[in-house]
Each structure stands twice: as structure tokens, then as C-alpha cells.
Design an enzyme around this catalytic site. Structure first.
Site, PDB file in Angstrom:
ATOM      1  N   ASP A 211       0.773  -1.132   0.032  1.00  0.00           N
ATOM      2  CA  ASP A 211      -0.041  -0.081   0.134  1.00  0.00           C
ATOM      3  C   ASP A 211       0.888   1.283  -0.184  1.00  0.00           C
ATOM      4  O   ASP A 211       0.352   2.197   0.413  1.00  0.00           O
ATOM      5  CB  ASP A 211      -0.788  -0.016   1.179  1.00  0.00           C
TER       6      ASP A 211
ATOM      7  N   GLN B 171       1.932  -5.789  -3.274  1.00  0.00           N
ATOM      8  CA  GLN B 171       2.522  -6.024  -1.859  1.00  0.00           C
ATOM      9  C   GLN B 171       3.697  -5.072  -1.565  1.00  0.00           C
ATOM     10  O   GLN B 171       4.027  -4.352  -2.357  1.00  0.00           O
ATOM     11  CB  GLN B 171       2.568  -7.650  -1.366  1.00  0.00           C
TER      12      GLN B 171
ATOM     13  N   LYS C 205       2.106   2.269  -4.928  1.00  0.00           N
ATOM     14  CA  LYS C 205       3.015   1.757  -6.154  1.00  0.00           C
ATOM     15  C   LYS C 205       2.076   1.993  -7.466  1.00  0.00           C
ATOM     16  O   LYS C 205       2.352   2.242  -8.542  1.00  0.00           O
ATOM     17  CB  LYS C 205       3.070   0.131  -6.176  1.00  0.00           C
TER      18      LYS C 205
ATOM     19  N   GLY D 243      -4.258  -4.268  -4.124  1.00  0.00           N
ATOM     20  CA  GLY D 243      -5.267  -3.223  -4.496  1.00  0.00           C
ATOM     21  C   GLY D 243      -4.688  -1.991  -4.595  1.00  0.00           C
ATOM     22  O   GLY D 243      -3.784  -1.428  -3.944  1.00  0.00           O
ATOM     23  N   HIS D 244      -4.639  -1.522  -6.167  1.00  0.00           N
ATOM     24  CA  HIS D 244      -4.069  -0.429  -6.412  1.00  0.00           C
ATOM     25  C   HIS D 244      -5.220   0.720  -6.593  1.00  0.00           C
ATOM     26  O   HIS D 244      -6.234   0.392  -7.285  1.00  0.00           O
ATOM     27  CB  HIS D 244      -3.381  -0.253  -7.939  1.00  0.00           C
TER      28      HIS D 244
HETATM   29  P1  IMP Z   1      -2.770 -12.711   1.917  1.00  0.00           P
HETATM   30  O1  IMP Z   1      -1.596 -12.231   0.832  1.00  0.00           O
HETATM   31  O2  IMP Z   1      -3.844 -12.635   1.502  1.00  0.00           O
HETATM   32  O3  IMP Z   1      -2.293 -14.225   2.249  1.00  0.00           O
HETATM   33  O4  IMP Z   1      -2.196 -12.004   3.245  1.00  0.00           O
HETATM   34  C1  IMP Z   1      -1.087 -11.964   3.796  1.00  0.00           C
HETATM   35  C2  IMP Z   1      -0.539 -10.676   4.575  1.00  0.00           C
HETATM   36  O5  IMP Z   1      -0.195  -9.950   3.330  1.00  0.00           O
HETATM   37  C3  IMP Z   1      -1.765  -9.912   5.482  1.00  0.00           C
HETATM   38  O6  IMP Z   1      -1.195  -9.282   6.357  1.00  0.00           O
HETATM   39  C4  IMP Z   1      -2.306  -9.006   4.233  1.00  0.00           C
HETATM   40  O7  IMP Z   1      -2.906  -7.990   4.856  1.00  0.00           O
HETATM   41  C5  IMP Z   1      -0.994  -8.592   3.407  1.00  0.00           C
HETATM   42  N1  IMP Z   1      -1.308  -8.202   2.089  1.00  0.00           N
HETATM   43  C6  IMP Z   1      -1.511  -8.973   1.144  1.00  0.00           C
HETATM   44  N2  IMP Z   1      -1.645  -8.318  -0.099  1.00  0.00           N
HETATM   45  C7  IMP Z   1      -1.481  -6.924   0.307  1.00  0.00           C
HETATM   46  C8  IMP Z   1      -1.264  -5.603  -0.369  1.00  0.00           C
HETATM   47  O8  IMP Z   1      -1.826  -5.530  -1.459  1.00  0.00           O
HETATM   48  N3  IMP Z   1      -1.277  -4.526   0.307  1.00  0.00           N
HETATM   49  C9  IMP Z   1      -1.142  -4.616   1.518  1.00  0.00           C
HETATM   50  N4  IMP Z   1      -1.064  -5.828   2.380  1.00  0.00           N
HETATM   51  C10 IMP Z   1      -1.160  -6.972   1.717  1.00  0.00           C
END
Ligand code: IMP
Length: 427
Positions: free
Chosen positions: A14, A223, A17, A41-42
């Protein structure tokens, strides 16, 4: 010869990007997403319109750009077509999109398993986005995953679903959860296969061709490095590697092609989900940052945790990725805060350290050491150059540059495309 630029999240995701990628995309010929799925999420804002992207690369707004979803991704096709439908309703329907035949599919049962594993972990739950990302990567590594190429081959799909369900249904049944019928899934995915087929190609071959044609290519990170399965705050991480090093593997190209690695960081830090976060704080200032910076997850709408800028994190991220430039995002959010803190090292068991301990429990014990900098009151949202920034704001940026020994190439003073100041051209 074109450039091949990687945009890397330098914190826990977040970082903005999407905005930088969109900004750079106007100069790129190709935009590539290489890992993760719709956990990302962008938010992209232009012409007073807001667009939320989860799976589709940020080049979709420009009909000349080739968008690639590479083999390292895990794709939920239902979510993909929903996203394309929403974009269509917003008037975005003229794009060039290619999807790797080697990318893995997030199947409906992966969402159930994500929920179940979190439930079973109880207190130790990761706080995932519940989009089925982890279980999809688990199946990939367990060699029972379903790939894009599989759903467009109706002759072998049933057997592949059957092979998977031997394991999946066993787990679901043992936990009193609904199990899946291979025939129903088969029928559903044969249809989805037909829908996705026009987009599907060997994207490794396509990328190699585009590179040889001298195209400017942007690899947009999802991420952030601190969520990397290898170099993040394990086990509170995502299930793939959002680092520059992962790009070649996840795209099927050689690492020699990468020309630039641009780190993206907020002017402060945020995190969603559980896990260690040394500079986190909760008071009136963090509330103000959350509201001004609209710090609520794009994917899950969860309020993001807020912390001061952590240069130990950025130092780690610079090394792991080989960053050669830094974008500072949401700088405007810090306007009006009297005193700003920047973490430069940690105290651990009576010692000062400037690295991230591998042992999660040790990292949890780290106490940040800060330097304090005077804030600025001025609204900077219309600033167009470094020189126009209030002197204290300039100092905030140069302090980061000096401590990290890196050049700030871009800073951002608001959500709109126009509110981006470039200090060094990337393309
Ligand atoms: P998962 O990717 O859904 O398995 O989540 C694993 C961890 O990564 C959690 O803490 C999510 O909140 C975090 N996470 C996954 N994708 C994002 C992103 O795009 N932005 C911020 N945090 C993310």
C-alpha cells in the site's frame, strides 16, 4: 534500447505503487504484473475519477500499452472478469491484455481454505485478505495446482480437478466444511476457460520479443518487500515474493534484462493485517494520518495501522532489491504535524542494531531509535518542484537520502496524477 524498470513496494504494501506505476505507465510500452493475485489493491485517480485495480496491470487505461499478467501470479478468474466489468462500466474497455498460460488459478475452494487456515491458527492468524492467495500458492508448490493452460484444455481438466480434490476435500471434510463436486467445478471452469482463452499466451515468449524490440517495460510490484515470503516478517507475510529478484523467475526472463529498480515508500509507514511493526503508534497524530491519507485497505477496507518512517526497514529493502531510486509517496499527509520522527536503528537486548532480525520473536522485541525533525504547516499539494517545498519538508527528504544513500527520484503530494514531482526521469 528500451528500459526495463521494476517498481517495488518498500514497506508492508500500500505504498502508492499504483499511482507511480500509472504515472510511469504513460511512458511505458508494456506493464507487467508478476506475482500475487487479487490480494493486491491499487487505487489510481485521474480526471476526478477513482479506479481500483486488483489483478489487472495499471496500463489498462492506455490502449497503446500491452498489459501482461505473468506466470508467477495466482489468478481468480471470477474476480478478474468482475474487475474488467467494473472497468467497462467506468468507460475503460479498450485495452491490450495478455495472461500467462502458466499462471495458477485461484479456485473457489482456496477461499474456503484461506478462511479455515486462519480460523485454525487462532491467535496466530496472519490476517490475510481471505482471497485464497496462500492456499493457491500452497497447491502450486504441492504440485496439485490448476493452471490457466489446464482450464482451457477441457480434455484433461476433470482429471486435474480430481487430483486436487483428493486433498482439498479431505481437509474440508475433516473440519466439517462444505466439500466440492468435481463435476460442478469442471462445468464451471470449462466455461471460464472459454472466456479467458482469448487473453492467454506464453507471456515469457512475448516478453522476450518485446524486450528485443526495445520496448520500455514496467514491472509493477504488488504487496511490499516486508511481506515477502523469504525476506519479509515471516510468518506474517504473503505467499509470494514481491521483490525485484523474483521478477525474472515470475516472468520467465533473465535477470540481466532489468535496468532499474525503483522503491516506493510512504513518507510514513502503514501495515494491514497482523505482525510486527516497530514504529507503530496510536494517538491523535496517527488518527489524523489515517484520515488524511485515507488509510483504509483497498481490498478489505480494514483501517491500516500507522507508524513513523522506518529507515531500518528501507535499508533492508534497498539491499534485498538493489534499489537505485526511491519514490516518496503521500508526503502531503505529513503537513501540519509539529514534530516528525524517523527511525534510524533499533535497540535489541541492550544493543543498537540497524538490520532486521530473522527471528520473529527477536524482531518483536526491537525498540526503535528515532531522530526528531521539525514539521511544516504549509499545504504542499500544489507544489511542482523540490525548491517549492517548505524548508523543513526539504530537510525531511534530504535526511532520508543521506541516511539511506539513495536518490529520491519522485515525490508525490496528492492522489492525482498531476500531483507528482519527478526529480529524475526514469524512462
Ligand atoms: P494474503 O496475501 O491475503 O495471504 O495476506 C497475507 C498478509 O499480506 C496480510 O497481512 C495481508 O494484509 C497482507 N497483504 C496482502 N496483499 C497486500 C497488499 O496488496 N497490500 C497490503 N497488504 C497486503
Amino acid at each position: 534500447m528500451g528500459k526495463r524498470v521494476v517498481v517495488i513496494g518498500s514497506q508492508w504494501g500500500d505504498e502508492g505503487k499504483g499511482k507511480i506505476t500509472d504515472f510511469l505507465a504513460s511512458k511505458a510500452d508494456v506493464v507487467v504484473r508478476s506475482q500475487g493475485g487479487n490480494n493486491a489493491g491499487h487505487t489510481i485517480t485521474f480526471d476526478n475519477k477513482k479506479f481500483a485495480l486488483h489483478l489487472v496491470p495499471s496500463g489498462v487505461f492506455n490502449p497503446n500499452i500491452i498489459n501482461i499478467m505473468a506466470s508467477g501470479m495466482v489468478i481468480n478468474p471470477v474476480a478478474l472478469f468482475e474487475e474488467l466489468n467494473i472497468l467497462n462500466k467506468q468507460g475503460i474497455n479498450n485495452y491490450r491484455l495478455y495472461i500467462s498460460n502458466r499462471a495458477h488459478i485461484v479456485m473457489p475452494y482456496h477461499l474456503d481454505l484461506d478462511e479455515l487456515y486462519e480460523e485454525l491458527k487462532g491467535e496466530e492468524a496472519v490476517g490475510t485478505t481471505k482471497k485464497g492467495i496462500g492456499p493457491a500458492y500452497m497447491d502450486k508448490v504441492a504440485r496439485i495446482g490448476i493452471r490457466v493452460a489446464d482450464i482451457i484444455d477441457s480434455n484433461t481438466l476433470l482429471q486435474k480437478i480430481r487430483n486436487n480434490l483428493i486433498f482439498t476435500n479431505m481437509i474440508l471434510k475433516a473440519n466439517n466444511k462444505k466439500t466440492y463436486s468435481e463435476e460442478i467445478l469442471y462445468d464451471e471452469f470449462v466455461k471460464i476457460g472459454k472466456q479467458i482463452e482469448p487473453f492467454v499466451i506464453d507471456t515469457s515468449i512475448l516478453l522476450e520479443e518485446l524486450i528485443h524490440e526495445g520496448k520500455n517495460i514496467l514491472f509493477e510490484g504488488a504487496q511490499g518487500t516486508m511481506l515477502c515470503i523469504d525476506h519479509g516478517t515471516y510468518p506474517f507475510v504473503t505467499s509470494s515474493s514481491p521483490t525485484a529478484a523474483s521478477i525474472p523467475l515470475n516472468c520467465g526472463i533473465t535477470g540481466n534484462y532489468i535496468t532499474d529498480v525503483l522503491g516506493v515508500t510512504k513518507a510514513y509507514t502503514t501495515r494491514v493485517g497482523e505482525g510486527v511493526f516497530p514504529t507503530e503508534f496510536e494517538d491523535e497524530t496517527s488518527k489524523k494520518i489515517r484520515i488524511t491519507g485515507n488509510e483504509f485497505g483497498t481490498t478489505t477496507r480494514r483501517p491500516r495501522r500507522i507508524g513513523w518512517l522506518d529507515l531500518v526497514v528501507l535499508k533492508h529493502v534497498k539491499r534485498v532489491n538493489g534499489l537505485n531510486g526511491l519514490s516518496i509517496m503521500l508526503l502531503d499527509v505529513l503537513s501540519g504535524i509539529e514534530e516528525l520522527k524517523i527511525c534510524t536503528s533499533y535497540e535489541l537486548n541492550g544493543k543498537t542494531i540497524d538490520y532486521i532480525p530473522a527471528n520473529y520473536d527477536e524482531y518483536k522485541k526491537c525498540i526503535p531509535n528515532y531522530i526528531n525533525l521539525k514539521g511544516w504547516k504549509e499545504d504542499i499539494s500544489k507544489v511542482k518542484s523540490f525548491e517549492e517545498l517548505p524548508i523543513n519538508c526539504q530537510k525531511y527528504l534530504t535526511t532520508i537520502e543521506e541516511i539511506l544513500d539513495i536518490k529520491i527520484t519522485v515525490f508525490s503530494v496528492g492522489p492525482d496524477r498531476e500531483q507528482t514531482v519527478t526529480l529524475k526521469n526514469i524512462f
